[in-house]
Design a protein around this motif. Structure first.
Motif, PDB file in Angstrom:
ATOM      1  N   THR A   1       0.984  -1.307   0.099  1.00  0.00           N
ATOM      2  CA  THR A   1       0.118   0.067  -0.064  1.00  0.00           C
ATOM      3  C   THR A   1       0.753   1.220   0.338  1.00  0.00           C
ATOM      4  OG1 THR A   1      -0.011  -0.381   2.777  1.00  0.00           O
ATOM      5  CG2 THR A   1      -1.913  -1.008   0.977  1.00  0.00           C
ATOM      6  N   ASN A   2       0.256   2.582  -0.449  1.00  0.00           N
ATOM      7  CA  ASN A   2       1.038   3.123  -0.527  1.00  0.00           C
ATOM      8  C   ASN A   2       0.800   4.275   0.739  1.00  0.00           C
ATOM      9  OD1 ASN A   2      -0.403   5.303  -1.058  1.00  0.00           O
ATOM     10  ND2 ASN A   2      -0.662   4.788  -3.942  1.00  0.00           N
ATOM     11  N   ASN A   3       1.439   4.888   0.727  1.00  0.00           N
ATOM     12  CA  ASN A   3       1.711   6.551   1.189  1.00  0.00           C
ATOM     13  C   ASN A   3       0.464   7.473   1.792  1.00  0.00           C
ATOM     14  OD1 ASN A   3       4.653   5.569   2.334  1.00  0.00           O
ATOM     15  ND2 ASN A   3       5.383   7.721   1.103  1.00  0.00           N
ATOM     16  N   THR A   4       0.012   7.860   0.563  1.00  0.00           N
ATOM     17  CA  THR A   4      -1.342   7.971   0.534  1.00  0.00           C
ATOM     18  C   THR A   4      -2.704   7.324   0.952  1.00  0.00           C
ATOM     19  OG1 THR A   4      -2.116   7.074  -1.801  1.00  0.00           O
ATOM     20  CG2 THR A   4      -0.885   8.814  -2.113  1.00  0.00           C
ATOM     21  N   GLN A   5      -2.502   5.619   1.432  1.00  0.00           N
ATOM     22  CA  GLN A   5      -3.503   5.027   1.421  1.00  0.00           C
ATOM     23  C   GLN A   5      -4.391   5.716   3.202  1.00  0.00           C
ATOM     24  OE1 GLN A   5      -2.150   2.074  -0.413  1.00  0.00           O
ATOM     25  NE2 GLN A   5      -3.650   2.133  -2.300  1.00  0.00           N
ATOM     26  N   SER A   6      -4.549   6.576   4.185  1.00  0.00           N
ATOM     27  CA  SER A   6      -4.747   6.322   5.418  1.00  0.00           C
ATOM     28  C   SER A   6      -4.584   4.990   6.377  1.00  0.00           C
ATOM     29  CB  SER A   6      -6.371   6.989   5.734  1.00  0.00           C
ATOM     30  OG  SER A   6      -7.270   6.622   5.114  1.00  0.00           O
ATOM     31  N   ALA A   7      -5.549   4.043   5.564  1.00  0.00           N
ATOM     32  CA  ALA A   7      -5.993   3.054   5.994  1.00  0.00           C
ATOM     33  C   ALA A   7      -4.956   2.186   6.669  1.00  0.00           C
ATOM     34  CB  ALA A   7      -6.431   1.812   5.220  1.00  0.00           C
ATOM     35  N   VAL A   8      -3.331   2.540   6.116  1.00  0.00           N
ATOM     36  CA  VAL A   8      -2.122   2.429   6.199  1.00  0.00           C
ATOM     37  C   VAL A   8      -1.214   2.910   7.439  1.00  0.00           C
ATOM     38  CG1 VAL A   8       0.263   1.929   5.781  1.00  0.00           C
ATOM     39  CG2 VAL A   8      -1.495   1.528   4.077  1.00  0.00           C
ATOM     40  N   ASN A   9      -1.529   4.659   7.137  1.00  0.00           N
ATOM     41  CA  ASN A   9      -0.857   5.411   7.508  1.00  0.00           C
ATOM     42  C   ASN A   9      -2.056   5.341   9.212  1.00  0.00           C
ATOM     43  OD1 ASN A   9       1.002   6.204   5.798  1.00  0.00           O
ATOM     44  ND2 ASN A   9      -0.815   8.249   5.225  1.00  0.00           N
ATOM     45  N   SER A  10      -2.630   5.207   9.390  1.00  0.00           N
ATOM     46  CA  SER A  10      -3.597   5.286  10.733  1.00  0.00           C
ATOM     47  C   SER A  10      -2.819   3.800  11.395  1.00  0.00           C
ATOM     48  CB  SER A  10      -4.783   5.296  10.553  1.00  0.00           C
ATOM     49  OG  SER A  10      -5.595   4.090   9.823  1.00  0.00           O
ATOM     50  N   THR A  11      -3.020   2.496  10.634  1.00  0.00           N
ATOM     51  CA  THR A  11      -2.376   1.759  12.168  1.00  0.00           C
ATOM     52  C   THR A  11      -1.219   1.582  11.879  1.00  0.00           C
ATOM     53  OG1 THR A  11      -2.718   0.373   9.630  1.00  0.00           O
ATOM     54  CG2 THR A  11      -4.750   1.072  11.186  1.00  0.00           C
TER      55      THR A  11
END
Length: 339
Positions: free
Chosen positions: A59-69
């Motif tokens: 998943t890339n950096n713009t996908q909030s699901a990654v950044n939030s978890t």
């Protein structure tokens, strides 16, 4: 001849320019995802560094699901995610894999991941967890089937690195859970969930390695009077919905396959233009990956062999269920032997 040498030179240049997985992730907007591998068990990256034909679902950096978890994940779960997202395409050469462009007509495939933790993988000795990649309906790109019944679309072209390709996906792949925890995510499978608990089969079915569960939708149970059944009869019916010693991911199913069930019965697979059938019961949702196998939802109850051929129209009719055909006495001995 000149064109051949030009293509050969371009291919060599591509291979020579390929970088490590971490560097390639960081250079292409996947640095958050790269941190999963950097925080995971070092043996995962080591396996990728010395291997080939890997597919990394990232998943890339713009996908909030990654950044939030990411910040909330422990080292253990980082390792599990990194291992689950790393699969090997053993059917392709490195050259073919790197040039592959994902399209809706890409063939369905089963890929074995690096996830081998015995606490959450129970597919048999030496067998790692797998996932399925296949087109769905009229989607423009393939989808990935992993844990929690989630279907994750591929959202970009493959990016080559020295050990294979990075395949962008819409969200992190889920780690497959147990059969009870997974079935509980589907409201339309509540009767099956309750009957497994009532018949004390939840534990045995969850603990048996390498199985396929055919999960009837709640509406399928209208074909029988559940309240009039004995516990032994319920065990018989449910046992015919558990295929043993075979994990039947949908890309592996073939027309005419005969598979053994927990009820000492058999199931015949029928593959038609209209779908896949098990003894006449049509699959309505496929490839829900669990710790010890795979679950397919079916529209009707699966008989013991009376309805192995679906109707010519492709519509799945109700399979007649005569409890005597389940061989309940033999089933009791089979369940006792297994558990």
């Amino acid at each position: 001849m000149i064109l051949f040498h030009v293509l050969l030179a371009l291919s060599a240049a591509t291979l020579a320019s390929a970088d490590t997985l971490i560097n390639t992730l960081q250079q292409n907007g996947f640095s958050d995802f790269a941190s999963i591998y950097q925080d995971a068990d070092p043996s995962i990256l080591s396996s990728i560094d010395v291997g080939s034909n890997f597919i990394i679902y990232a998943t890339n950096n713009t996908q909030s699901a990654v950044n939030s978890t990411l910040a909330r994940r422990s080292t253990t779960s980082q390792s599990q995610i990194a291992a689950m997202c790393s699969v090997q395409n053993t059917a392709s050469s490195s050259k073919k894999l790197r040039s592959k462009r994902q399209q809706a007509n890409s063939p369905a495939a089963v890929y074995e991941s690096l996830l081998s933790d015995p606490e959450i993988v129970n597919l048999g000795p030496g067998v790692n967890q797998s996932l399925v990649e296949k087109p769905v309906g009229d989607a423009d790109v393939p989808n990935v089937f992993a844990g929690a019944g989630k279907v994750v679309p591929v959202v970009g072209d493959d990016i080559p690195f020295e050990g294979g390709v990075i395949r962008p996906v819409a969200s992190l792949l889920e780690i497959p859970g147990s059969i009870p925890s997974t079935l509980s995510l589907f409201p339309n499978l509540s009767i099956l969930t309750a009957l497994l608990a009532q018949s004390n089969l939840t534990g045995p079915v969850s603990e048996t390695a390498g199985i396929t569960v055919l999960a009837p939708e709640d509406s399928a149970f209208a074909a029988i009077n559940i309240s009039a059944l004995t516990n032994e009869q319920i065990v018989g019916i449910l046992g015919q919905h558990v295929i043993v010693n075979y994990v039947g991911y949908s890309p592996l199913l073939k027309d005419g396959q005969v598979l053994n069930t927990l009820a000492n019965g058999t199931i015949t697979v029928a593959v038609r233009d209209s779908g896949v059938y098990f003894n006449g019961a049509k699959v309505t949702a496929s490839d829900v990956i669990v710790e010890n196998g795979v679950v397919h939802t079916v529209a009707s109850l699966v008989g013991s062999g009376d309805g192995e051929n679906p109707p010519a129209t492709g519509a799945a009719g109700r399979t007649g269920l005569c409890l005597k055909t389940f061989g309940l006495a033999a089933l009791g001995m089979a369940v006792a032997a297994l558990f």
